[in-house]
Design a protein around this motif. Sequence first.
Motif, PDB file in Angstrom:
ATOM      1  N   SER A 221      -1.982  -5.113  -0.006  1.00  0.00           N
ATOM      2  CA  SER A 221      -1.581  -4.109   0.976  1.00  0.00           C
ATOM      3  C   SER A 221      -2.504  -4.127   2.190  1.00  0.00           C
ATOM      4  O   SER A 221      -2.039  -4.090   3.333  1.00  0.00           O
ATOM      5  CB  SER A 221      -1.567  -2.723   0.337  1.00  0.00           C
ATOM      6  OG  SER A 221      -0.616  -2.680  -0.720  1.00  0.00           O
ATOM      7  N   LYS A 222      -3.806  -4.213   1.947  1.00  0.00           N
ATOM      8  CA  LYS A 222      -4.764  -4.267   3.051  1.00  0.00           C
ATOM      9  C   LYS A 222      -4.522  -5.505   3.901  1.00  0.00           C
ATOM     10  O   LYS A 222      -4.530  -5.438   5.136  1.00  0.00           O
ATOM     11  CB  LYS A 222      -6.195  -4.264   2.508  1.00  0.00           C
ATOM     12  CG  LYS A 222      -7.248  -4.242   3.593  1.00  0.00           C
ATOM     13  CD  LYS A 222      -8.645  -4.155   3.021  1.00  0.00           C
ATOM     14  CE  LYS A 222      -9.664  -4.074   4.141  1.00  0.00           C
ATOM     15  NZ  LYS A 222     -11.034  -3.951   3.604  1.00  0.00           N
ATOM     16  N   ALA A 223      -4.264  -6.647   3.267  1.00  0.00           N
ATOM     17  CA  ALA A 223      -4.025  -7.895   3.991  1.00  0.00           C
ATOM     18  C   ALA A 223      -2.767  -7.809   4.863  1.00  0.00           C
ATOM     19  O   ALA A 223      -2.644  -8.537   5.850  1.00  0.00           O
ATOM     20  CB  ALA A 223      -3.896  -9.061   3.010  1.00  0.00           C
ATOM     21  N   ARG A 224      -1.867  -6.901   4.526  1.00  0.00           N
ATOM     22  CA  ARG A 224      -0.621  -6.733   5.274  1.00  0.00           C
ATOM     23  C   ARG A 224      -0.691  -5.587   6.286  1.00  0.00           C
ATOM     24  O   ARG A 224       0.313  -5.221   6.886  1.00  0.00           O
ATOM     25  CB  ARG A 224       0.539  -6.546   4.300  1.00  0.00           C
ATOM     26  CG  ARG A 224       0.944  -7.864   3.666  1.00  0.00           C
ATOM     27  CD  ARG A 224       1.721  -7.697   2.373  1.00  0.00           C
ATOM     28  NE  ARG A 224       2.060  -9.002   1.814  1.00  0.00           N
ATOM     29  CZ  ARG A 224       1.205  -9.812   1.189  1.00  0.00           C
ATOM     30  NH1 ARG A 224      -0.055  -9.449   1.038  1.00  0.00           N
ATOM     31  NH2 ARG A 224       1.595 -10.982   0.724  1.00  0.00           N
ATOM     32  N   GLY A 225      -1.873  -5.002   6.430  1.00  0.00           N
ATOM     33  CA  GLY A 225      -2.071  -3.997   7.469  1.00  0.00           C
ATOM     34  C   GLY A 225      -1.879  -2.556   7.045  1.00  0.00           C
ATOM     35  O   GLY A 225      -1.897  -1.653   7.888  1.00  0.00           O
ATOM     36  N   PHE A 226      -1.715  -2.303   5.756  1.00  0.00           N
ATOM     37  CA  PHE A 226      -1.593  -0.920   5.277  1.00  0.00           C
ATOM     38  C   PHE A 226      -2.982  -0.301   5.193  1.00  0.00           C
ATOM     39  O   PHE A 226      -3.956  -0.988   4.866  1.00  0.00           O
ATOM     40  CB  PHE A 226      -0.935  -0.883   3.892  1.00  0.00           C
ATOM     41  CG  PHE A 226       0.500  -1.333   3.885  1.00  0.00           C
ATOM     42  CD1 PHE A 226       1.523  -0.434   4.141  1.00  0.00           C
ATOM     43  CD2 PHE A 226       0.828  -2.653   3.633  1.00  0.00           C
ATOM     44  CE1 PHE A 226       2.846  -0.850   4.141  1.00  0.00           C
ATOM     45  CE2 PHE A 226       2.148  -3.083   3.626  1.00  0.00           C
ATOM     46  CZ  PHE A 226       3.156  -2.177   3.888  1.00  0.00           C
ATOM     47  N   ASN A 227      -3.082   1.004   5.468  1.00  0.00           N
ATOM     48  CA  ASN A 227      -4.358   1.709   5.383  1.00  0.00           C
ATOM     49  C   ASN A 227      -4.589   2.126   3.934  1.00  0.00           C
ATOM     50  O   ASN A 227      -4.125   3.183   3.504  1.00  0.00           O
ATOM     51  CB  ASN A 227      -4.370   2.924   6.305  1.00  0.00           C
ATOM     52  CG  ASN A 227      -5.720   3.601   6.316  1.00  0.00           C
ATOM     53  OD1 ASN A 227      -6.589   3.335   5.491  1.00  0.00           O
ATOM     54  ND2 ASN A 227      -5.898   4.509   7.262  1.00  0.00           N
TER      55      ASN A 227
END
Length: 163
Positions: free
Chosen positions: A147-153
């Motif tokens: 998720s982080k790698a995809r830009g989610f906080n």
Amino acid sequence: MSILLSGCVGMPDSVKPVDNFELDRYLGEWYEIARLDHSFERGLTQVTANYSLKDDGGVLVVNRGFSTTDNEWKEAEGKAYFVNSNSEGYLKVSFFGPFYGSYVIFELEKSNYQYAFVSGPNTDYLWLLSRTATVKPEVIEKFEKMSKARGFNINEIIYVHHD
């Protein structure tokens, strides 16, 4: 895990739907393990989503959660349809008439469909669903990393309590 957006059936550029998706294997009950907060789920615990086949080939979606504020169960019923191919984990979901939001499965435990990582139309919408009320720590770690790698906080992720 309802998506209450008007006409938003895109997805973040960083998210790609799973392929070789099999709806029959995805149907049934899922527990919401984690989510980004939204008004339509605020304060809900013990959240589940149940997916079943509709007569028209779509999917009946029933989301249920316990409101700690109102001390009662809340339920929302919607419908979902594939956006492209029925072998791609990319659907549009509606809980209010003609208004649809994206439901993009970007990670799926393929052998038994035990967990799924789901995005909405942008990085404000994120869920971790599981067939069980708890998941192993490595699933949480994978969810947060992907998720982080995809830009989610990931600092704003809420982990859902189940009794």
